[in-house]
Motif scaffolding. Structure first.
Motif, short mmCIF file in Angstrom:
data_model
loop_
_atom_site.label_atom_id
_atom_site.label_comp_id
_atom_site.label_asym_id
_atom_site.label_seq_id
_atom_site.Cartn_x
_atom_site.Cartn_y
_atom_site.Cartn_z
N ARG A 52 0.82 -1.20 0.00
CA ARG A 52 0.00 0.00 0.00
C ARG A 52 0.86 1.25 0.00
N ASN A 53 1.98 1.24 0.75
CA ASN A 53 2.85 2.40 0.83
C ASN A 53 3.74 2.58 -0.38
N SER A 54 3.96 1.53 -1.15
CA SER A 54 4.88 1.63 -2.29
C SER A 54 4.19 2.21 -3.54
#
Length: 56
Positions: A52-54
């Motif tokens: 999700r953060n990438s």
């Protein structure tokens, strides 16, 4: 991080097998199963958070 999770999974699986194989160490088997499941859940949560953060 994946290596640490895999090593923990192997250790918990060995503890569970030993615990269930030896009559007096049933508690060790139960703890091994609980830790194994907890580590799997932790690994999935970390992996999902990383994906999700990438994304930009």
């Amino acid at each position: 991080m994946l290596t640490v999770i895999v090593i923990l999974l192997v250790v918990w699986a060995i503890l569970a097998v030993v615990g269930f194989a030896l009559e007096g160490l049933l508690w060790l088997g139960i703890i091994g199963v609980i830790l194994f499941v907890g580590t799997v859940i932790f690994g999935f949560v970390r992996r999902a958070a990383g994906r999700r953060n990438s994304r930009p």
